[in-house]
Motif scaffolding. Structure first.
Motif, PDB file in Angstrom:
ATOM      1  N   GLY A 163       0.804  -1.212   0.000  1.00 46.53           N
ATOM      2  CA  GLY A 163       0.000   0.000   0.000  1.00 46.53           C
ATOM      3  C   GLY A 163       0.838   1.264   0.000  1.00 46.53           C
ATOM      4  O   GLY A 163       0.520   2.247  -0.696  1.00 46.53           O
ATOM      5  N   GLN A 164       1.910   1.243   0.768  1.00 45.02           N
ATOM      6  CA  GLN A 164       2.733   2.442   0.897  1.00 45.02           C
ATOM      7  C   GLN A 164       3.511   2.764  -0.377  1.00 45.02           C
ATOM      8  O   GLN A 164       3.865   3.927  -0.612  1.00 45.02           O
ATOM      9  CB  GLN A 164       3.691   2.294   2.089  1.00 45.02           C
ATOM     10  CG  GLN A 164       2.970   2.448   3.419  1.00 45.02           C
ATOM     11  CD  GLN A 164       3.808   2.086   4.639  1.00 45.02           C
ATOM     12  OE1 GLN A 164       3.270   1.705   5.663  1.00 45.02           O
ATOM     13  NE2 GLN A 164       5.112   2.197   4.533  1.00 45.02           N
ATOM     14  N   LYS A 165       3.749   1.762  -1.214  1.00 41.08           N
ATOM     15  CA  LYS A 165       4.497   2.026  -2.450  1.00 41.08           C
ATOM     16  C   LYS A 165       3.718   2.931  -3.394  1.00 41.08           C
ATOM     17  O   LYS A 165       4.303   3.543  -4.302  1.00 41.08           O
ATOM     18  CB  LYS A 165       4.850   0.715  -3.154  1.00 41.08           C
ATOM     19  CG  LYS A 165       3.684   0.064  -3.889  1.00 41.08           C
ATOM     20  CD  LYS A 165       4.038  -1.273  -4.499  1.00 41.08           C
ATOM     21  CE  LYS A 165       2.837  -1.873  -5.242  1.00 41.08           C
ATOM     22  NZ  LYS A 165       3.117  -3.251  -5.715  1.00 41.08           N
ATOM     23  N   THR A 193      11.670   1.416   2.181  1.00 39.89           N
ATOM     24  CA  THR A 193      11.536   0.148   1.467  1.00 39.89           C
ATOM     25  C   THR A 193      10.387   0.226   0.460  1.00 39.89           C
ATOM     26  O   THR A 193      10.511  -0.214  -0.692  1.00 39.89           O
ATOM     27  CB  THR A 193      11.277  -0.995   2.459  1.00 39.89           C
ATOM     28  OG1 THR A 193      12.364  -1.069   3.392  1.00 39.89           O
ATOM     29  CG2 THR A 193      11.133  -2.328   1.757  1.00 39.89           C
ATOM     30  N   SER A 194       9.272   0.801   0.887  1.00 42.86           N
ATOM     31  CA  SER A 194       8.080   0.895   0.043  1.00 42.86           C
ATOM     32  C   SER A 194       8.299   1.818  -1.142  1.00 42.86           C
ATOM     33  O   SER A 194       7.920   1.491  -2.275  1.00 42.86           O
ATOM     34  CB  SER A 194       6.901   1.410   0.865  1.00 42.86           C
ATOM     35  OG  SER A 194       6.646   0.583   1.969  1.00 42.86           O
ATOM     36  N   CYS A 200      10.875   1.186  -8.438  1.00 44.68           N
ATOM     37  CA  CYS A 200      11.410   0.095  -9.255  1.00 44.68           C
ATOM     38  C   CYS A 200      10.314  -0.533 -10.111  1.00 44.68           C
ATOM     39  O   CYS A 200      10.534  -0.849 -11.293  1.00 44.68           O
ATOM     40  CB  CYS A 200      12.062  -0.958  -8.363  1.00 44.68           C
ATOM     41  SG  CYS A 200      13.639  -0.441  -7.649  1.00 44.68           S
ATOM     42  N   GLU A 201       9.138  -0.714  -9.544  1.00 45.46           N
ATOM     43  CA  GLU A 201       8.024  -1.281 -10.305  1.00 45.46           C
ATOM     44  C   GLU A 201       7.581  -0.320 -11.407  1.00 45.46           C
ATOM     45  O   GLU A 201       7.236  -0.747 -12.516  1.00 45.46           O
ATOM     46  CB  GLU A 201       6.852  -1.604  -9.378  1.00 45.46           C
ATOM     47  CG  GLU A 201       7.122  -2.788  -8.465  1.00 45.46           C
ATOM     48  CD  GLU A 201       5.917  -3.169  -7.612  1.00 45.46           C
ATOM     49  OE1 GLU A 201       4.811  -2.638  -7.853  1.00 45.46           O
ATOM     50  OE2 GLU A 201       6.083  -4.009  -6.714  1.00 45.46           O
ATOM     51  N   HIS A 207       7.202   2.906 -17.404  1.00 40.99           N
ATOM     52  CA  HIS A 207       6.684   4.270 -17.249  1.00 40.99           C
ATOM     53  C   HIS A 207       7.798   5.293 -17.039  1.00 40.99           C
ATOM     54  O   HIS A 207       7.548   6.501 -17.079  1.00 40.99           O
ATOM     55  CB  HIS A 207       5.715   4.333 -16.067  1.00 40.99           C
ATOM     56  CG  HIS A 207       4.482   3.499 -16.254  1.00 40.99           C
ATOM     57  ND1 HIS A 207       3.679   3.589 -17.362  1.00 40.99           N
ATOM     58  CD2 HIS A 207       3.932   2.538 -15.467  1.00 40.99           C
ATOM     59  CE1 HIS A 207       2.676   2.733 -17.253  1.00 40.99           C
ATOM     60  NE2 HIS A 207       2.810   2.079 -16.125  1.00 40.99           N
ATOM     61  N   ALA A 208       9.012   4.824 -16.776  1.00 43.33           N
ATOM     62  CA  ALA A 208      10.151   5.726 -16.558  1.00 43.33           C
ATOM     63  C   ALA A 208      11.435   4.973 -16.882  1.00 43.33           C
ATOM     64  O   ALA A 208      11.476   3.741 -16.869  1.00 43.33           O
ATOM     65  CB  ALA A 208      10.181   6.217 -15.115  1.00 43.33           C
ATOM     66  N   ASP A 209      12.484   5.746 -17.167  1.00 40.51           N
ATOM     67  CA  ASP A 209      13.791   5.146 -17.460  1.00 40.51           C
ATOM     68  C   ASP A 209      14.708   5.155 -16.251  1.00 40.51           C
ATOM     69  O   ASP A 209      15.799   4.597 -16.303  1.00 40.51           O
ATOM     70  CB  ASP A 209      14.469   5.916 -18.602  1.00 40.51           C
ATOM     71  CG  ASP A 209      13.694   5.826 -19.908  1.00 40.51           C
ATOM     72  OD1 ASP A 209      13.099   4.756 -20.165  1.00 40.51           O
ATOM     73  OD2 ASP A 209      13.669   6.826 -20.648  1.00 40.51           O
ATOM     74  N   SER A 210      14.273   5.815 -15.176  1.00 41.34           N
ATOM     75  CA  SER A 210      15.159   5.979 -14.021  1.00 41.34           C
ATOM     76  C   SER A 210      14.394   5.827 -12.721  1.00 41.34           C
ATOM     77  O   SER A 210      13.163   5.766 -12.700  1.00 41.34           O
ATOM     78  CB  SER A 210      15.810   7.367 -14.064  1.00 41.34           C
ATOM     79  OG  SER A 210      14.806   8.374 -13.974  1.00 41.34           O
TER      80      SER A 210
END
Length: 352
Positions: A163-165, A193-194, A200-201, A207-210
């Motif tokens: 959820g926090q991510k 961590t989240s 990363c996901e 959706h992004a390169d970085s």
């Protein structure tokens, strides 16, 4: 328009939850505020992700909606958590929403007033122990393990991390791309961590390169990740990160290492100065722990190691969570007669 909550908004990114089990109070969609004055101090374009605008006034609501909804879906009769305050407040509110009994285990005398009031208002049951947060977490884990139909809703519960991510998704969407760096306080280490998991996901989905450098900051008196060993008696004015043995230690260290970032410490004095700066120069009132990220960015800039480009600092909780810290530093002025001369005179004194 009603806020739909993070489960419905990001359903494809989260564990499966039946519609009738979703416990939401409209969390998420918190503001990203550009900090024009403090940007000059840190040498970067700085934004504040103000998580104090969640329903219970902290970032914990993002993870709690998922954890509590999953608990309801699996038939748990109760939930339990260890807390220094914010987790307890969030658990109490979302348990009430889900119709689940809530027990919170807290170190005696170590929960901030604003948070204790929330727990009591929502009808949760507080168990104060003669021990610190780490002892409370061990007991809470054992209760959940041995009683079976009680769900542990601390951030060691992976549903909380899921959820926090979602906050990382919101940041990336608001800016158009992930920032160059993200600064945030580190206590039990679930939040860093989240965020790293989310970025990363987001990158992995194309959706992004970085992904940003992750800059985590602990209070000096509760900095086990910096010192390399647990703190048996952590002490800091920033009660939300007063934790001596972080449950998500490995996730936090991985986030810093994999992103090319860091985890360092700041003093209580630096934290309180940053809290005051945010309130007086940006109009944003956060609790002391939330200001650790800003304190860290200012410290790095002063040492010639400042973050560059676009930087986001996460303000994890509202200032009203911990009013005693402010009341301990300032007092209301003495009253004056109800006359024009007296009021105008006081205003002139303030202007000098």
């Amino acid at each position: 328009m009603a806020r739909q909550g993070v489960i419905r908004r990001y359903r494809g990114w989260l564990p499966e939850i039946p519609d009738d089990a979703i416990a939401t109070i409209g969390e998420g969609e918190t503001p990203l505020v550009e900090a024009l004055r403090i940007s000059d101090r840190v040498g970067a374009r700085l934004f504040l992700k103000f998580e104090g605008m969640n329903p219970t006034a902290s970032f914990k609501d993002r993870g709690m909606t998922v954890a509590m909804s999953r608990a309801a879906a699996t038939g748990s009769r109760a939930c339990v958590c260890a807390s220094t305050g914010n987790t307890a407040a969030s658990a109490a509110a979302y348990a009430a929403r889900a119709g689940i009994e809530c027990f919170v285990v807290v170190p005696a005398g170590k929960i901030a007033l604003g948070k204790a009031v929330q727990v009591l208002a929502h009808g949760a049951r507080i168990v104060q122990i003669e021990g610190n947060f780490d002892a409370a977490l061990k007991l809470s884990k054992r209760i959940a393990d041995e009683l079976g139909d009680v769900t542990l809703v601390n951030s060691v519960n992976p549903d909380r991390i899921e959820g926090q991510k979602t906050a990382a998704f919101e940041v990336a969407e608001a800016l158009g791309d992930p920032p160059d760096a993200l600064a945030l306080p580190v206590g039990n280490a679930g939040n860093i961590t989240s965020y790293w998991k989310g970025f990363c996901e987001w990158r992995g989905a194309g959706h992004a390169d970085s992904a940003p450098l992750m800059l985590g900051f602990q209070a000096e008196g509760a900095s086990p990740l910096v010192a390399g060993h647990d703190f048996e008696s952590p002490e800091t004015v920033a009660s939300a990160i007063r934790i001596g043995s972080p449950a998500s230690r490995e996730g936090a260290l991985s986030a810093a290492r994999e992103s090319g970032g860091l985890i360092e410490s700041v003093t209580d004095g630096e934290i309180l100065a940053a809290q005051e700066l945010l309130a007086k120069e940006e109009g944003v009132f956060c609790e002391p722990a939330s200001a650790a990220g800003i304190a860290g960015l200012i410290k790095l800039a002063g040492e010639g190691r400042g973050a560059e480009g676009t930087v986001v600092s996460v303000l994890t909780g509202h200032g009203l969570k911990d009013p005693d810290v402010i009341l301990g530093r300032v007092q209301l002025p003495d009253p004056v007669p109800a006359t024009f001369e007296a009021v105008a005179g006081r205003m002139e004194m303030s202007a000098r």
